[in-house]
Write a protein that holds these residues in place. Structure first.
Motif, PDB file in Angstrom:
ATOM      1  N   PRO A 249      23.378  92.172  57.293  1.00  3.72           N
ATOM      2  CA  PRO A 249      23.059  91.504  55.790  1.00  3.72           C
ATOM      3  C   PRO A 249      22.241  90.521  55.989  1.00  3.72           C
ATOM      4  N   GLN A 250      21.053  90.539  55.392  1.00  6.89           N
ATOM      5  CA  GLN A 250      20.276  89.544  55.313  1.00  6.89           C
ATOM      6  C   GLN A 250      19.812  89.343  53.540  1.00  6.89           C
ATOM      7  N   GLU A 251      19.678  87.889  53.227  1.00  7.83           N
ATOM      8  CA  GLU A 251      19.388  87.834  51.706  1.00  7.83           C
ATOM      9  C   GLU A 251      18.197  87.231  51.949  1.00  7.83           C
ATOM     10  N   VAL A 252      17.326  87.659  51.093  1.00 10.42           N
ATOM     11  CA  VAL A 252      15.945  87.010  50.624  1.00 10.42           C
ATOM     12  C   VAL A 252      16.258  85.834  49.673  1.00 10.42           C
ATOM     13  N   LYS A 253      15.874  84.621  50.112  1.00  5.44           N
ATOM     14  CA  LYS A 253      15.921  83.542  49.129  1.00  5.44           C
ATOM     15  C   LYS A 253      14.533  83.239  48.397  1.00  5.44           C
TER      16      LYS A 253
ATOM     17  N   ILE B 212      36.679  95.277  37.304  1.00  5.71           N
ATOM     18  CA  ILE B 212      35.791  94.681  35.862  1.00  5.71           C
ATOM     19  C   ILE B 212      34.462  95.375  35.819  1.00  5.71           C
ATOM     20  N   TYR B 213      34.344  95.918  34.765  1.00  8.68           N
ATOM     21  CA  TYR B 213      33.107  96.594  34.494  1.00  8.68           C
ATOM     22  C   TYR B 213      32.374  96.289  33.082  1.00  8.68           C
ATOM     23  N   ILE B 214      31.858  95.007  32.939  1.00 15.39           N
ATOM     24  CA  ILE B 214      31.388  94.232  31.729  1.00 15.39           C
ATOM     25  C   ILE B 214      30.051  94.133  31.488  1.00 15.39           C
TER      26      ILE B 214
ATOM     27  N   ALA C 202      13.359  95.487  44.676  1.00 13.95           N
ATOM     28  CA  ALA C 202      14.336  96.384  44.095  1.00 13.95           C
ATOM     29  C   ALA C 202      15.878  95.687  44.102  1.00 13.95           C
ATOM     30  N   THR C 203      15.883  94.614  43.703  1.00 17.45           N
ATOM     31  CA  THR C 203      16.978  93.860  43.777  1.00 17.45           C
ATOM     32  C   THR C 203      18.213  94.311  42.723  1.00 17.45           C
ATOM     33  N   GLY C 204      17.708  95.164  41.455  1.00 13.85           N
ATOM     34  CA  GLY C 204      18.639  95.608  40.824  1.00 13.85           C
ATOM     35  C   GLY C 204      19.449  94.744  39.644  1.00 13.85           C
TER      36      GLY C 204
ATOM     37  N   SER D  56      17.239  85.357  39.956  1.00 15.37           N
ATOM     38  CA  SER D  56      17.081  83.987  39.743  1.00 15.37           C
ATOM     39  C   SER D  56      16.383  83.331  41.035  1.00 15.37           C
ATOM     40  N   TRP D  57      16.569  84.042  42.239  1.00  9.76           N
ATOM     41  CA  TRP D  57      15.934  83.412  43.538  1.00  9.76           C
ATOM     42  C   TRP D  57      14.557  83.572  43.524  1.00  9.76           C
ATOM     43  N   LEU D  58      13.807  84.098  42.517  1.00 15.99           N
ATOM     44  CA  LEU D  58      12.491  84.098  42.421  1.00 15.99           C
ATOM     45  C   LEU D  58      11.883  82.876  41.737  1.00 15.99           C
TER      46      LEU D  58
ATOM     47  N   LEU E  70      14.535 102.803  32.876  1.00 20.23           N
ATOM     48  CA  LEU E  70      15.781 103.595  32.466  1.00 20.23           C
ATOM     49  C   LEU E  70      16.897 103.151  33.350  1.00 20.23           C
ATOM     50  N   ALA E  71      17.942 102.486  33.206  1.00 19.43           N
ATOM     51  CA  ALA E  71      19.009 102.227  34.186  1.00 19.43           C
ATOM     52  C   ALA E  71      19.652 103.648  34.587  1.00 19.43           C
ATOM     53  N   GLY E  72      19.881 103.675  35.897  1.00 20.25           N
ATOM     54  CA  GLY E  72      20.641 104.971  36.062  1.00 20.25           C
ATOM     55  C   GLY E  72      19.641 105.214  37.766  1.00 20.25           C
ATOM     56  N   ILE E  73      20.386 106.071  38.240  1.00 18.08           N
ATOM     57  CA  ILE E  73      20.032 106.558  39.905  1.00 18.08           C
ATOM     58  C   ILE E  73      18.606 107.356  39.806  1.00 18.08           C
ATOM     59  N   SER E  74      18.693 108.371  38.970  1.00 17.27           N
ATOM     60  CA  SER E  74      17.449 109.168  39.088  1.00 17.27           C
ATOM     61  C   SER E  74      16.187 108.240  38.864  1.00 17.27           C
ATOM     62  N   SER E  75      16.223 107.410  37.885  1.00 21.69           N
ATOM     63  CA  SER E  75      15.000 106.851  37.569  1.00 21.69           C
ATOM     64  C   SER E  75      14.874 105.759  38.560  1.00 21.69           C
TER      65      SER E  75
ATOM     66  N   GLY F  83      22.971 100.792  49.285  1.00 23.01           N
ATOM     67  CA  GLY F  83      23.619 101.706  48.330  1.00 23.01           C
ATOM     68  C   GLY F  83      23.550 100.922  47.125  1.00 23.01           C
ATOM     69  N   GLY F  84      23.608  99.539  46.923  1.00 26.10           N
ATOM     70  CA  GLY F  84      23.577  98.947  45.797  1.00 26.10           C
ATOM     71  C   GLY F  84      24.736  99.250  44.598  1.00 26.10           C
ATOM     72  N   GLN F  85      24.517  99.673  43.451  1.00 26.46           N
ATOM     73  CA  GLN F  85      25.657  99.784  42.698  1.00 26.46           C
ATOM     74  C   GLN F  85      26.101 101.162  42.836  1.00 26.46           C
ATOM     75  N   ALA F  86      24.945 102.166  43.122  1.00 32.93           N
ATOM     76  CA  ALA F  86      25.511 103.452  43.354  1.00 32.93           C
ATOM     77  C   ALA F  86      26.545 103.482  44.334  1.00 32.93           C
ATOM     78  N   SER F  87      26.529 102.794  45.336  1.00 31.54           N
ATOM     79  CA  SER F  87      27.371 103.021  46.451  1.00 31.54           C
ATOM     80  C   SER F  87      29.070 102.820  46.147  1.00 31.54           C
TER      81      SER F  87
HETATM   82  C1  LIG Z   1      30.239 102.058  39.350  1.00 30.60           C
HETATM   83  C2  LIG Z   1      28.745 102.494  38.697  1.00 30.60           C
HETATM   84  C3  LIG Z   1      28.754 103.675  38.728  1.00 30.60           C
HETATM   85  C4  LIG Z   1      27.365 104.307  38.235  1.00 30.60           C
HETATM   86  N1  LIG Z   1      27.473 105.761  38.050  1.00 30.60           N
HETATM   87  C5  LIG Z   1      26.077 106.089  37.744  1.00 30.60           C
HETATM   88  C6  LIG Z   1      26.012 107.602  37.599  1.00 30.60           C
HETATM   89  O1  LIG Z   1      26.922 108.302  37.931  1.00 30.60           O
HETATM   90  N2  LIG Z   1      24.672 107.987  37.526  1.00 30.60           N
HETATM   91  C7  LIG Z   1      23.594 107.113  37.083  1.00 30.60           C
HETATM   92  O2  LIG Z   1      22.383 107.658  37.034  1.00 30.60           O
HETATM   93  N3  LIG Z   1      23.715 105.852  37.303  1.00 30.60           N
HETATM   94  C8  LIG Z   1      24.896 105.284  37.642  1.00 30.60           C
HETATM   95  N4  LIG Z   1      25.031 103.976  37.827  1.00 30.60           N
HETATM   96  C9  LIG Z   1      24.013 103.239  37.669  1.00 30.60           C
HETATM   97  C10 LIG Z   1      23.350 102.968  38.962  1.00 30.60           C
HETATM   98  O3  LIG Z   1      23.950 102.769  39.897  1.00 30.60           O
HETATM   99  C11 LIG Z   1      21.961 101.928  39.008  1.00 30.60           C
HETATM  100  O4  LIG Z   1      21.308 102.328  37.879  1.00 30.60           O
HETATM  101  C12 LIG Z   1      21.099 102.185  40.291  1.00 30.60           C
HETATM  102  O5  LIG Z   1      22.165 101.879  41.450  1.00 30.60           O
HETATM  103  C13 LIG Z   1      20.034 101.060  40.108  1.00 30.60           C
HETATM  104  O6  LIG Z   1      19.371 101.169  41.489  1.00 30.60           O
HETATM  105  P1  LIG Z   1      18.633  99.867  41.870  1.00 30.60           P
HETATM  106  O7  LIG Z   1      18.110 100.266  43.201  1.00 30.60           O
HETATM  107  O8  LIG Z   1      17.555  99.571  41.064  1.00 30.60           O
HETATM  108  O9  LIG Z   1      19.473  98.581  42.169  1.00 30.60           O
HETATM  109  P2  LIG Z   1      20.854  98.212  42.667  1.00 30.60           P
HETATM  110  O10 LIG Z   1      21.736  99.587  42.663  1.00 30.60           O
HETATM  111  O11 LIG Z   1      21.573  97.239  41.804  1.00 30.60           O
HETATM  112  O12 LIG Z   1      20.442  97.728  44.166  1.00 30.60           O
HETATM  113  C14 LIG Z   1      20.078  96.535  44.368  1.00 30.60           C
HETATM  114  C15 LIG Z   1      20.523  96.074  45.747  1.00 30.60           C
HETATM  115  O13 LIG Z   1      19.691  94.986  46.015  1.00 30.60           O
HETATM  116  C16 LIG Z   1      20.189  93.920  46.714  1.00 30.60           C
HETATM  117  N5  LIG Z   1      19.792  92.625  46.609  1.00 30.60           N
HETATM  118  C17 LIG Z   1      19.872  91.954  45.369  1.00 30.60           C
HETATM  119  N6  LIG Z   1      19.325  90.800  45.646  1.00 30.60           N
HETATM  120  C18 LIG Z   1      18.860  90.532  46.939  1.00 30.60           C
HETATM  121  C19 LIG Z   1      18.395  89.634  47.672  1.00 30.60           C
HETATM  122  N7  LIG Z   1      18.185  88.376  47.183  1.00 30.60           N
HETATM  123  N8  LIG Z   1      17.877  89.955  49.035  1.00 30.60           N
HETATM  124  C20 LIG Z   1      18.509  91.140  49.653  1.00 30.60           C
HETATM  125  N9  LIG Z   1      19.153  92.178  48.854  1.00 30.60           N
HETATM  126  C21 LIG Z   1      19.333  91.703  47.722  1.00 30.60           C
HETATM  127  C22 LIG Z   1      21.497  94.280  46.080  1.00 30.60           C
HETATM  128  O14 LIG Z   1      22.878  93.800  47.030  1.00 30.60           O
HETATM  129  C23 LIG Z   1      21.807  95.667  46.015  1.00 30.60           C
HETATM  130  O15 LIG Z   1      22.323  96.326  46.986  1.00 30.60           O
HETATM  131  C24 LIG Z   1      26.368 103.392  38.333  1.00 30.60           C
HETATM  132  C25 LIG Z   1      26.585 102.178  38.538  1.00 30.60           C
HETATM  133  C26 LIG Z   1      28.102 101.639  38.807  1.00 30.60           C
HETATM  134  C27 LIG Z   1      28.189  99.985  38.740  1.00 30.60           C
END
Ligand SMILES: Cc1cc2nc3c(=O)[nH]c(=O)nc-3n(C[C@H](O)[C@H](O)[C@H](O)COP(=O)(O)OP(=O)(O)OC[C@H]3O[C@@H](n4cnc5c(N)ncnc54)[C@H](O)[C@@H]3O)c2cc1C
Length: 553
Positions: A304-308, A463-465, A335-337, A472-474, A529-534, A262-266
């Protein structure tokens, strides 16, 4: 439906057999009857039943037993199954003890031996008691139970992990939920061992690691294939989209996530700008849909498995996981966001998960009911979280450094916030200190214009700052910009060192990194472009280029 139990304890084997026979003949259609000569053994059985989510409707115990008196046994049994009915089997000479027990242990009935004919002396009484029990009995939650302290970081981590992986669980607060004590006793642990996880089959784990929980609930942690067509690192919206497209195109696809999908979106309480959902949807719901979809198409997910790190061997990619295992793939989509920036305040880390949260509004909402809480940051994420939390908290205070929210957040959110009476904006304000014992209790706020400081009680600080890319792992494997975002496609060509890295005749594909066959998508990519759709669009697009690359191999 599982039948409830009737449990009988009597050290006199003949009496035990007789009552067991009568009860079984009469009630076996609707109850399971268990009988034992030993009170201690019965207590062990009761604990096991509690952990297995079974129910006990009735305990029948003799008073005179060598290991413990019947009254003492019933008292202990009631601690674990408080709603069960209690019957003491007594000889005439024990009536006084039985009457005392009616008051002390809330005994429901004492039954004089012998009880024949049972149709007159036993069944009418038991019928009444079972009917009473049925009237108040509520079947328990079938799944996993977590018993812990509300503000413990470990409990928070477990809850977040399970909900993120769509594993239903029931949360029992050790301080406020009476049933929590029943599980602690049944599992023979103490409060210092919490959190305790009780699984569906009744097995327990005190203070488990995420990997242990993942194993126990059947989440996969080991890859099954020797070579994948594409391994996607990170299961945010971008990684999930890539996995759906990878699997539907028939590629052997593996998705690896270090926390929960789910990443940040979750952690987004309400996504209002995602195409096709006019009234919005929560991040958890979007994740749920995406995981169901990708699993249906055959994606393997490790969590949960982290890529190092990533190593290269000719054209093949070797992905090294934190647990030391390696996975081989022809291509990779990173796609580590991005991850939240930490607020730099002395001692703040002691309260992370215990009152201080990074982007976890939805999961902690109920714990903030009727409380005064604070959000740090004036961006869209903070505003969305505030809109969600205001339905639970008494007061939500948004702390911003700037003069007004409209300088940093989308106008539709500013409008919603302005119209919500229990959300307050505190401009020109920053947190300078935090205090508390086991959990956060107070925060110090400073007015950045006047310098005036005040200390206020605070149940939670969200906190949302801002954030930084998770790259960094790369190390220096790929070309990144100075902030750590991965450079791809045309942008690579502009980089001075491009030709030192890129040795192919063709130019890199749009989402390809400086290493052929490794792609980046979503927030982690420079220029995205940060955001879920993109993020979703980029995930899908990366797979298109994965295919092209595979055709060249
Ligand atoms: C609270 C909040 C609300 C939001 N609301 C909206 C909204 O309403 N509309 C919108 O468009 N956008 C919203 N966003 C922004 C949106 O969620 C992000 O732009 C989007 O999730 C980015 O997706 P992503 O897959 O690129 O990365 P992320 O969502 O960041 O996912 C990356 C994933 O990679 C995993 N990961 C990282 N490193 C490793 C590793 N070494 N090994 C294995 N896994 C790893 C992380 O744990 C994470 O689950 C919101 C963000 C937040 C925080």
């Amino acid at each position: 439906m599982k039948l409830p139990y009737i449990i009988i304890v009597d050290d006199d084997v003949q009496v035990l057999r007789a009552i067991q026979r009568d009860i079984r003949n009469q009630y076996r259609e609707e109850y399971r009857v268990a009988a034992t000569e030993s009170a201690n053994e019965a207590l062990d059985v009761i604990k096991e039943l509690k952990l297995k989510n079974e129910s006990v409707a009735l305990f029948i115990s003799d008073q005179r037993m060598p290991e413990m008196e019947g009254v003492a046994f019933l008292e202990k049994a009631k601690e674990i199954f408080p709603d069960a009915k209690l019957v003491l089997l007594t000889a005439y000479s024990d009536i006084e003890a039985a009457i005392r027990a009616i008051n002390n242990v809330k005994l429901d009935y004492y039954l004089l031996k012998p009880w024949s004919p049972p149709e007159e002396k036993l069944f009418p009484v038991v019928n009444d008691l079972l009917n009473e029990w049925h009237a108040i009995y509520k079947p328990d939650h079938e799944g996993i139970r977590i018993i812990g302290f509300q503000w413990s970081p470990k409990s928070h981590e477990l809850k977040e992990f399970l909900s993120g992986n769509l594993v239903p669980f029931r949360w029992l607060d050790a301080e406020n939920n009476e049933e929590a004590e029943q599980y602690i006793t049944s599992a023979n642990v103490s409060k210092s061992d919490l959190p305790l996880v009780v699984f569906k089959d009744g097995t327990t784990k005190a203070n488990p690691s995420l990997a242990e929980v993942a194993n126990a609930v059947g989440l996969k942690q080991k890859a099954t294939e020797k070579m994948y067509d594409v391994v996607i690192i990170g299961a945010g919206p971008s990684g999930l989209a890539a996995s759906v497209y990878g699997s539907t195109e028939g590629l052997k696809t593996l998705l690896i996530e270090r926390h929960n999908p789910g990443g940040q979106a979750s952690s987004s309480a309400r996504i209002e700008n995602y195409l096709g959902f006019p009234s919005g949807l929560s991040g958890a719901e979007l994740t749920h849909r995406a995981i169901t979809q990708t699993i249906r198409f055959g994606t393997e997910i490790l969590t949960p498995q982290e890529v190092k790190s990533i190593r290269l061997q000719d054209v093949y990619k070797i992905i090294e996981l934190a647990d030391g295992t390696e996975i081989h793939s022809k291509t990779i989509v990173i796609a580590t966001g991005i991850a939240y920036r930490k607020l730099e305040i002395q001692g703040l880390e002691n309260f992370t998960g215990a009152g201080v949260y990074y982007g976890a509004a939805a999961i902690e909402a109920h714990a903030c009911r009727n409380e005064i809480i604070y959000m740090v940051g004036g961006g869209n994420s903070a505003c969305q979280a505030a809109m969600y939390m205001c339905k639970f908290a008494k007061e939500v205070n948004i702390l911003i450094r700037k003069d007004a929210l409209k300088q940093t957040a989308a106008s539709y959110l500013v409008e919603q916030i302005t119209k919500t009476p229990n959300i307050h904006i505190l401009p020109n304000t920053e947190v300078t200190a935090v205090q508390g014992g086991r959990v956060l209790e107070k925060i110090t706020l400073k007015n950045t214009k006047t310098g005036a400081e005040k200390i206020l009680p605070a149940k939670a600080l969200f906190i949302y700052i801002g954030s930084a890319p998770c790259t960094s792992w790369l190390d220096n494997l790929l070309l990144k910009d100075e902030k750590g975002f991965i450079i791809t496609g045309r942008e690579l060509v502009k980089d001075k060192s491009f030709h030192t890295h890129w040795k192919m005749e063709r130019e890199p594909f749009m989402s390809e990194t400086s290493i052929p066959g490794i792609f980046a998508s979503g927030d982690v990519r420079f220029g995205a472009l940060a955001g879920i759709s993109s993020a979703v669009g980029e995930g899908a697009m990366a797979i298109r280029f994965v295919r092209k690359y595979l055709q060249e191999m």
